[in-house]
Design an enzyme around this catalytic site. Structure first.
Site, PDB file in Angstrom:
ATOM      1  N   GLU A  20      90.069  11.155  56.098  1.00 33.55           N
ATOM      2  CA  GLU A  20      89.549   9.906  55.522  1.00 33.55           C
ATOM      3  C   GLU A  20      89.926   9.747  54.050  1.00 33.55           C
ATOM      4  OE1 GLU A  20      87.831  11.761  57.605  1.00 33.55           O
ATOM      5  OE2 GLU A  20      87.445  10.407  59.287  1.00 33.55           O
TER       6      GLU A  20
ATOM      7  N   HIS B  71      76.847   9.049  64.345  1.00 32.72           N
ATOM      8  CA  HIS B  71      77.571   7.889  64.881  1.00 32.72           C
ATOM      9  C   HIS B  71      76.687   6.651  64.879  1.00 32.72           C
ATOM     10  CE1 HIS B  71      79.961  11.248  66.415  1.00 32.72           C
ATOM     11  NE2 HIS B  71      80.966  10.417  66.546  1.00 32.72           N
TER      12      HIS B  71
END
Lengths: 326, 399
Positions: free
Chosen positions: A60, A127
């Protein structure tokens, strides 16, 4: 013009921007060959090629760092976080690099970082998060979160065309939700960043909210209507900058406010909006500003736990009834 | 060059060339055939320009140190002893204007590579203004880390590893536009331990980006010795990432020049990133405030050993003692050594740069007297459009 889902609307916005402007390109994990974890970018690789739809390693910081560099050089990168929870991995690049670049060195970073946020789908702690409060305290970033397909297309276009870095949150519980399908024009339109929408006009209490909670607020408003409580629902759409005028205008009208969000409570958007209302409309208030939010825990996995964690329609009803009594 | 007892590291004050190291300097640039060819193609103007860059870098740092002693600024981050790794690299890049009006190649220095700024064309005046935080400084007083986008310099940030990823992004833009341009960044032995180094290096390798990374191993991460934070050999790193790599002598400006020249060609040909490992040594502290601690961190012999390898002194000796006449570029025959003339030529360069830096300091100090930013300018420039909320806060509108 067929009704489409929120996911299809974002997809449409991305596709149209890539057709319109060859500076726009996508990068992220599994977005090309695989089509994206939620299939947001399925078919993009075939249409736009691997220079403009870049499958990256699970990195990321490199994804967003590279997006910064490319944006500085005049491209318009759109980086995907496979789940918005993973944005924490590039927190440093976003807050120290992207957010400060214009201020420090007068180099703008027109970049979008987008991804699925939010809970209610039993995704568990990693999540399901809503990450806006991590970034609310970072001048230099912008944040948006659409609740309708129409806004989703208009906001993703506005985000891509914006001269500053924009975080684009997509509530995954709305992605394919058939109840919110909407006809979305094929025209090239944008929804301006920084403008809220009044989803329901009312006289008695303002519910200021965004994302999936707009629907929780609307359902609560219908129920409260039967009790004679007239709710106004403000959908912020933009979280940074937020629409100060729209908030204050609504508060001046109703004098009572509930701030509703799915993110956890302490240090959340609600606290900031409360301060703004105190600063700009204190004398119009006729009751305490109330917060309805998730509780201060990680997002739990099991359905009964997650339901308890997240704001429900009943929580809004309770807050509204107690506020109405003032 | 003139040494400054009040500001130079003690090892530099009475610096005398060690014949063995002078010989080694010459041997180093002949070790590799490709590099040797590049170095031997340098004419006297190019050589003088490298020398001038080293002198400018050294004098810029000395001016900062003088300012610290005078209390003009509180501290400064210097490149003393590491100048060759900066200057040699910049001179090997293509600094001519591309079609967008900016230099063909871009660089992202660390603060210790400040020499990159002036060698890319920023003025020493602007650099010194950066430290003073004046309104006419490159950041208008917002930060002392400076760069100039129009001159191809991306400003450093303190989270040094981040720059790896950003520079990879610049290289990505070059690649996507099919432009034969190169992006170069430096990273320390310390900051190469940040995770983002790994992410960016690997992604650059996979994407075959025109990215040159100079791993500037100055043997210390702020106050932690290399042996405390590092186990493997940096020379194994390029292969681990599947990129081209090589070692270069970080104190030999010609070796750095040639190595970066080779790397730039490799990148321009679309063959992917190049990771260069430069061994060098920080002759001061992390900044001017902790020079004492730096002396405690390392054995005195280490300073002594690296002090003899002063990159400026070694190159200067190479030029003075060499066979090239620096006045006209001719190679001397057996008779008529150009030594005396070369000394004169280098002295003229040094005098010119000394005047330049002194004038720059005067100008910068004048800015500090008359051009400090207005306080309310702190609220400007966060976003492309003037931010309403910060403007409102700045105007003091609260309940």
């Amino acid at each position: 013009m067929a009704a489409i889902t929120l996911l299809e609307a974002i997809r449409k916005g991305l596709w149209e921007e890539m057709e319109r402007d060859d500076r726009v390109f996508l990068l992220g994990e599994d977005i090309g060959v695989y089509g994206g974890a939620f299939k947001m970018t399925e078919g993009f690789l075939e249409r736009f090629g691997e220079d403009r739809v870049i499958d990256t390693p699970i990195s990321e910081s490199a994804i967003v760092g590279a997006a910064c560099g490319a944006a500085m050089m005049g491209l318009r990168p759109v980086a995907e976080m496979q789940f918005i929870d993973f944005i924490s991995c590039c927190f440093d690049i976003l807050t120290n690099y992207a957010a400060t670049s214009r201020y420090r060195q007068n180099i703008g970073i027109p970049m979008v970082v987008r991804g699925p946020s939010g809970g209610g789908v039993h995704g568990g702690p990693f999540h399901s998060q809503n990450v806006e409060s991590f970034f609310l305290n970072t001048p230099g970033l912008k944040m948006v979160e659409p609740s309708t397909p129409y806004d989703a297309k208009g906001l993703i276009k506005a985000a891509i065309r914006d001269e500053d870095p924009v975080l684009f949150f997509e509530h995954k519980a709305l992605y394919r939700n058939p109840r919110i399908k909407q006809e979305v024009p094929d025209d090239d339109y944008i929804v301006p960043i920084g403008k809220a929408a009044v989803r329901r006009e009312g006289r008695d209490i303002s519910v200021i909210t965004y994302g999936v909670m707009v629907y929780t607020a609307m359902e609560a408003a219908d129920r409260l209507q039967e009790e004679g409580i007239d709710i106004e629902v403000i959908d912020l759409r933009s979280l940074l900058p937020f629409d100060r005028e729209a908030i204050v205008e609504s508060v001046k009208k109703t004098s009572k406010v509930i701030i509703l969000h799915e993110a956890t409570r302490t240090g959340g958007m609600a606290g900031e909006l409360t301060a703004v209302i105190n600063e700009d409309a204190f004398e119009y208030l006729d009751g305490p500003i109330m917060r309805v939010t998730s509780i201060d825990t990680p997002v739990p996995y099991a359905p009964p736990l997650e339901e308890f964690f997240m704001p429900q329609v009943d929580d809004v009803l309770k807050a509204a009834r107690s506020l109405a009594a003032y | 060059m003139i040494r400054y007892p009040a500001f130079d590291p003690p090892e530099y004050i009475d610096w005398q060339a060690d014949p063995r190291l002078v010989e080694e300097f010459a041997r180093t640039i002949e070790r590799d055939a490709g590099r040797k060819e590049i170095v031997s193609a340098l004419d006297h103007k190019r050589l003088l320009s490298l020398y001038e860059g080293l002198v400018r870098n050294r004098l810029h740092d000395i001016m900062l140190k003088r300012w610290v002693k005078q209390g003009v600024i509180s501290k400064a981050w210097l490149g003393t002893g590491e100048e060759a790794t900066t200057i040699g690299a910049i001179h090997a890049l293509d600094r001519s204007a591309a079609s967008d009006g900016r230099p063909t190649d871009f660089v992202a220095p660390m603060i210790r590579n400040a020499g990159a700024c002036h060698e890319m064309g920023m003025t020493v005046t602007d650099m010194l203004r950066g430290y003073l935080g004046t309104e006419d400084s490159p950041t208008r007083g917002r930060d002392l880390h400076i760069g100039d986008f129009q001159k191809g310099v991306i400003a450093p940030i303190s989270h040094v590893g981040d720059i790896m990823a950003v520079t990879a992004g610049i290289a990505l833009a070059f690649k996507l536009r099919r432009e034969p341009r190169v992006a170069l960044t430096w990273i320390g032995d310390g900051s190469a331990k940040a995770g983002v180094f790994h992410e960016a290096m690997n992604m650059a390798a996979v994407q075959r980006l025109p990215l040159i990374v100079i791993l500037q191993n100055n043997q210390v991460a702020l106050g932690t010795r290399l042996d405390q934070h590092h186990r493997a050999s940096f020379l194994d790193w390029p292969a681990a990432y599947g990129v081209e790599g090589a070692a270069m002598d970080g104190n030999n400006v010609l070796d750095v020049y040639a190595a970066v020249k080779v790397a730039a060609r490799h990148c321009r040909e679309g063959q992917g990133p190049f990771l260069l490992i430069a061994e060098t040594f920080r002759m001061g502290g992390h900044a001017t405030h902790d020079e004492r601690e730096a002396r405690q961190t390392f054995a005195a012999e280490l300073f002594e050993r690296w002090g003899k390898r002063d990159p400026l002194g070694l190159f200067e000796t190479y030029l003075i003692e060499g066979t090239m006449d620096l006045e006209n570029g001719r190679r001397a025959r057996k008779t008529g050594s150009p030594r005396e003339r070369n000394l004169e030529v280098l002295k003229r360069v040094e005098e010119r740069v000394t005047s330049e830096v002194e004038a720059a300091a005067e100008e910068a100090l004048s800015s500090a007297r008359t051009k400090m930013p207005r306080p309310e300018q702190a609220a400007e420039g966060v976003y492309a459009e003037h931010s309403r909320s910060s403007a409102q806060q700045a105007s003091g509108i609260v309940f």
